[in-house]
Motif scaffolding. Sequence first.
Motif, PDB file in Angstrom:
ATOM      1  N   VAL A 154      -8.098  -8.458  -4.234  1.00 22.88           N
ATOM      2  CA  VAL A 154      -8.776  -7.891  -5.409  1.00 22.88           C
ATOM      3  C   VAL A 154      -9.835  -6.906  -4.944  1.00 22.88           C
ATOM      4  CG1 VAL A 154     -10.252  -8.440  -7.369  1.00 22.88           C
ATOM      5  CG2 VAL A 154      -8.359  -9.948  -6.785  1.00 22.88           C
ATOM      6  N   GLU A 155     -10.579  -7.334  -3.925  1.00 24.11           N
ATOM      7  CA  GLU A 155     -11.662  -6.495  -3.394  1.00 24.11           C
ATOM      8  C   GLU A 155     -11.101  -5.185  -2.825  1.00 24.11           C
ATOM      9  OE1 GLU A 155     -13.216  -5.157   0.300  1.00 24.11           O
ATOM     10  OE2 GLU A 155     -12.227  -7.074   0.465  1.00 24.11           O
ATOM     11  N   ASN A 156     -10.037  -5.288  -2.029  1.00 26.71           N
ATOM     12  CA  ASN A 156      -9.505  -4.084  -1.389  1.00 26.71           C
ATOM     13  C   ASN A 156      -8.902  -3.115  -2.395  1.00 26.71           C
ATOM     14  OD1 ASN A 156      -9.631  -3.982   1.656  1.00 26.71           O
ATOM     15  ND2 ASN A 156      -9.167  -6.120   1.252  1.00 26.71           N
ATOM     16  N   LEU A 157      -8.215  -3.662  -3.406  1.00 28.23           N
ATOM     17  CA  LEU A 157      -7.684  -2.767  -4.429  1.00 28.23           C
ATOM     18  C   LEU A 157      -8.832  -2.099  -5.181  1.00 28.23           C
ATOM     19  CD1 LEU A 157      -4.709  -2.190  -5.323  1.00 28.23           C
ATOM     20  CD2 LEU A 157      -5.013  -3.929  -3.607  1.00 28.23           C
ATOM     21  N   GLY A 158      -9.953  -2.823  -5.311  1.00 25.07           N
ATOM     22  CA  GLY A 158     -11.147  -2.210  -5.898  1.00 25.07           C
ATOM     23  C   GLY A 158     -11.576  -0.990  -5.097  1.00 25.07           C
ATOM     24  N   ILE A 159     -11.544  -1.113  -3.776  1.00 27.10           N
ATOM     25  CA  ILE A 159     -11.948   0.023  -2.936  1.00 27.10           C
ATOM     26  C   ILE A 159     -10.979   1.188  -3.129  1.00 27.10           C
ATOM     27  CG2 ILE A 159     -12.259   0.779  -0.554  1.00 27.10           C
ATOM     28  CD1 ILE A 159     -13.253  -1.961   0.128  1.00 27.10           C
ATOM     29  N   VAL A 160      -9.675   0.883  -3.188  1.00 26.51           N
ATOM     30  CA  VAL A 160      -8.696   1.954  -3.405  1.00 26.51           C
ATOM     31  C   VAL A 160      -9.007   2.674  -4.719  1.00 26.51           C
ATOM     32  CG1 VAL A 160      -6.266   2.440  -3.855  1.00 26.51           C
ATOM     33  CG2 VAL A 160      -6.890   0.827  -2.069  1.00 26.51           C
ATOM     34  N   PHE A 161      -9.340   1.885  -5.756  1.00 20.25           N
ATOM     35  CA  PHE A 161      -9.579   2.519  -7.050  1.00 20.25           C
ATOM     36  C   PHE A 161     -10.934   3.237  -7.082  1.00 20.25           C
ATOM     37  CE2 PHE A 161      -5.812   0.389  -8.340  1.00 20.25           C
ATOM     38  CZ  PHE A 161      -5.326   1.158  -9.372  1.00 20.25           C
ATOM     39  N   ILE A 162     -11.917   2.781  -6.288  1.00 25.92           N
ATOM     40  CA  ILE A 162     -13.164   3.557  -6.171  1.00 25.92           C
ATOM     41  C   ILE A 162     -12.825   4.954  -5.659  1.00 25.92           C
ATOM     42  CG2 ILE A 162     -15.269   3.819  -4.809  1.00 25.92           C
ATOM     43  CD1 ILE A 162     -15.709   0.863  -4.964  1.00 25.92           C
ATOM     44  N   ALA A 163     -11.995   5.002  -4.612  1.00 30.09           N
ATOM     45  CA  ALA A 163     -11.651   6.307  -4.038  1.00 30.09           C
ATOM     46  C   ALA A 163     -10.847   7.134  -5.038  1.00 30.09           C
ATOM     47  CB  ALA A 163     -10.867   6.116  -2.736  1.00 30.09           C
ATOM     48  N   LEU A 164      -9.931   6.485  -5.776  1.00 26.91           N
ATOM     49  CA  LEU A 164      -9.156   7.237  -6.771  1.00 26.91           C
ATOM     50  C   LEU A 164     -10.063   7.768  -7.876  1.00 26.91           C
ATOM     51  CD1 LEU A 164      -5.891   5.141  -7.133  1.00 26.91           C
ATOM     52  CD2 LEU A 164      -6.143   7.401  -6.138  1.00 26.91           C
ATOM     53  N   GLY A 165     -11.056   6.955  -8.270  1.00 27.31           N
ATOM     54  CA  GLY A 165     -12.006   7.413  -9.287  1.00 27.31           C
ATOM     55  C   GLY A 165     -12.774   8.633  -8.809  1.00 27.31           C
TER      56      GLY A 165
END
Lengths: 671, 321
Positions: free
Chosen positions: A313-324
């Motif tokens: 969950v945490e790592n996908l959060g990081i991916v989506f931070i970068a996508l944002g």
Amino acid sequence: MRIETALAIAGIAVALALGSAAVSLLAARFPKVVRFAAMPLTGLCGVAAILAGLGALLSGGAATATLPLGLPWLPWHVRIDALAGFFLLLIGLVTSAIGLYGPAYVRGLEQGRDSLVALGGFTGLFLAGMLLVVLADDAFLFMIAWEVMSLASYFLVAFQHEQAANRRAAFLYLLMAHVGGLSILLGFGVLASFGDGFAFASMRAAELSSVWASVAFGLVFIGFGMKAGLVPLHAWLPEAHPSAPSYISALMSGVMLKVAVYGFIRLVFDLIGDVQWTWGMAVLAIGSLSALTGALFALMQTDLKRLLAYSSVENLGIVFIALGLALIFIDTGHPLPGALAFVAALYHALNHALFKGLLFLGAGSILHSTHERDLEQMGGLLRRMPWTGLFFLIGCLSIAALPPFNGFVSEWLTFQAALQAWQLDSGVMRSLIPIATAVLALTGALVAATFVKVYGIAFLGQARSRHVRRARPGPWGIRAGQGLLAVLCVLLGLFPTLVIGLIDAVPRQLLGGGLPDAGSRGWLWLVPDAFETASYSAPLVTLLLIAIAVFVVWGLRRVGLRRVRRCDAWDCGFAPPTARMQYTATAFAQPIRRVFALLFRVEEAQVPRDDGGMRHQIKIGDRSWDALYLPLAGLVETAARRVVRLQSGNVRAYLGWTLLTLLVLLWIVSA
Amino acid sequence: MADILTPSAWLLALLQALLFPALAPLLVGWVRKVKARLQNRRGASVFQPYRELRKLLFKEARVAHTASPLFRAAPSVVFVATWLAAATVPLLTIDLPTAVVADIIVLVGLLALARVFLALAGMDVGTAFGGMGASREMMISALAEPAMLMAVFTLAMTAHSTNLGSVIAHHLGDAFVLRPSYLFAFAGLTLVALAETGRIPVDNPTTHLELTMVHEAMVLEYSGRHLALMELAAQIKLLLYGVLVANIFFPWGIATDPTPVSLAIGFGAILLKLALLGAALAVAETVLAKMRLFRVPAFLNLALLLSLLGLLSHVILEVGA
């Protein structure tokens, strides 16, 4: 390699996955068929996917084909381009490691009562589904492949269905996967109604008004966000991923979540196309929330596989931070930072696939040797399983974003992208991005604490139970699968410039511009923007680390006393320490639990034990259940109770309702 | 920038890197000396830390039966990562090839690498104190690391660069402009430095009471040359933070060109700055008491808040202006 060849090889990969599923049907008669035929076919499928992905990334073009399957007026379209190629590569890398790992793992199940037909068959279907999602070029095939992937993984989660917890986890997963699927379907509906057809090509050409584009974005974000396990739609993930057999957990956490990322990128960046910065803010906020929540809950877990699931969950959060960040920069007219953030997201997605795959395989190998998932029972495994210990250490260092491993590279790129916030005109955006950056930094530090806990409790210290004390190293296949992923983690950390040169084809094709200067200084230097702004040379850092280490070791041999004597642990001269005197996983996390106490729902209780003593029990609950799921479930129940009144048992009443519905529908159609 | 990757620059970087382990014990000795004088004691010579390291080097290293290979590798990893991190910090001159190889984010990452191995080493033997120290250290760092990153990002965003040399050069070029963001970042980074180097009020480097230990608890089982490496790494870390604070916020005196004269001035300037900082640390450690462990999060949240305020005041007040 020509791009058409890459598409053909991708087709072969799908065929191999389906072949592996078909072969598994024989397992009811011949259990060994899974080990000797289905798993090797899976490995070959992985290799084919790697080749197809590399071919697509290197050639940089796109190829399409129409299959003679599907509805009469809507044949299935497939297409391969750089984006699809990147995700094929990602799927292939993890799958080929599983091809090595699987046979030895499955061997342990041959004696059991669990159905190998289901295991092998659904694994093949699951893989084929994921590959087809990435290859699909129309909404129809995409949704079919998506559902195949979801359903096959449902059966894999429910594989050990004798345990009620697994059945419950699988049902929750099925439910949420379908809500998410529905949301994606509606998103496609919006796109298709503007684009005149279900083929992606016509959706791409569609002109959406800003409002409808935002509606489509919202639906798509909910749908793929649910599959990617973003908070608050993550509740299924920590239940479902640990329930499956370990290498399936590796596939689900490492690969399936990335397929959701693929879907999000394909729909938002490609099909909707004209992105808006407000979406970027939403994605950034949800990504930050997921990263922080995932990291904190991962730290609190004592079940190793559940901990790894929360960490996803945490790592996908990081991916989506970068996508944002990418969305924000692209819409505000800053293509270079946008491409940088986009590359950071892809790099992190690939890294996470590798190290999370590695860690789940490591957890599986511990499970194989000790039948234990509970950290509180482990300890001292490094001396009993040295290879798994080494590979797991590499995984821990990678996921904790420490140089010179691969997790650090993507975190570095994300930070570099966020540091370009000064270019933005709006003060709101300029000040919100630093807050998201602070969250990312906090997350990184919490992850380091989490994996110090995991490694320190499981692999160091002394064994906390008898079966862990008797652990034996696993067979070579299990070690080889982990070794492959560990080597990849190291290589992706050492040669980021080469990897980015490969990934760069995706933003070039999709966003119209990549990172032109990334490789301008050769493979030794990672330069996102300009040499003056930022630079990182992973090979030189590693070289210097090794050189200094050699110098230090050599110096210590020359100077000083070399003798080492083995003795009992000192422990300040108190009684000789026993295994029970060690810090436990719960104790390790206690200070941080106290600092962030507000975020957890902690239930502490004194439970009487059989022998008359007391047992202190701590349960750490997820607040999202109270805040979102239970009220929602209550709402659905209330609505259902209202609807139930229609069910009077009277046939005439039913006919009346049918007539009424028909009239309303006719009225809608005629209007 | 590319022209700084010359052989002579690398030689200078090597000299600087060697200065770190050479000077680190001296700083510790100086702080101890000043502290002793403030407490009306004569105190040991400022060279005492060198003697202690030499003593440890010539003692037999003892390793517990229950220790894994990681226990013996960890001191080297901790020392090497800390030393490389220190080598990327401009000590004498800003034209530093190692600062190009590894920027500020890598510096923070290398320190994290050292910390992770230190904590793992603490848990390796399987004693209660080791686990306790590791758990506390990771809690402190979980809060200190983001504060540190925010503070250095304030500087990086101002200079539009994460290269420490460029950051300092930018600050030097600014002359004496007082930026509010720098004040916040300075306060934040100072608090982080106290926490990360294990000084009072967060941790007490001279404590003999096991239950209050953080850093000392993790190295309890070490002896001989292993302990010498761990101790020297901790001393280098103190010097690193000292140089970081001194040269980023008060860069005046640092050499901007590699001539012997300006290098000598740079050396004199950094010695002076460190002597002052060390004395300030000694005063602070004399007048402050060590906090309870669960007061530390409030202290570190303050550091994080200050650093974040620095970054926000930069992006809101200074970028548009």
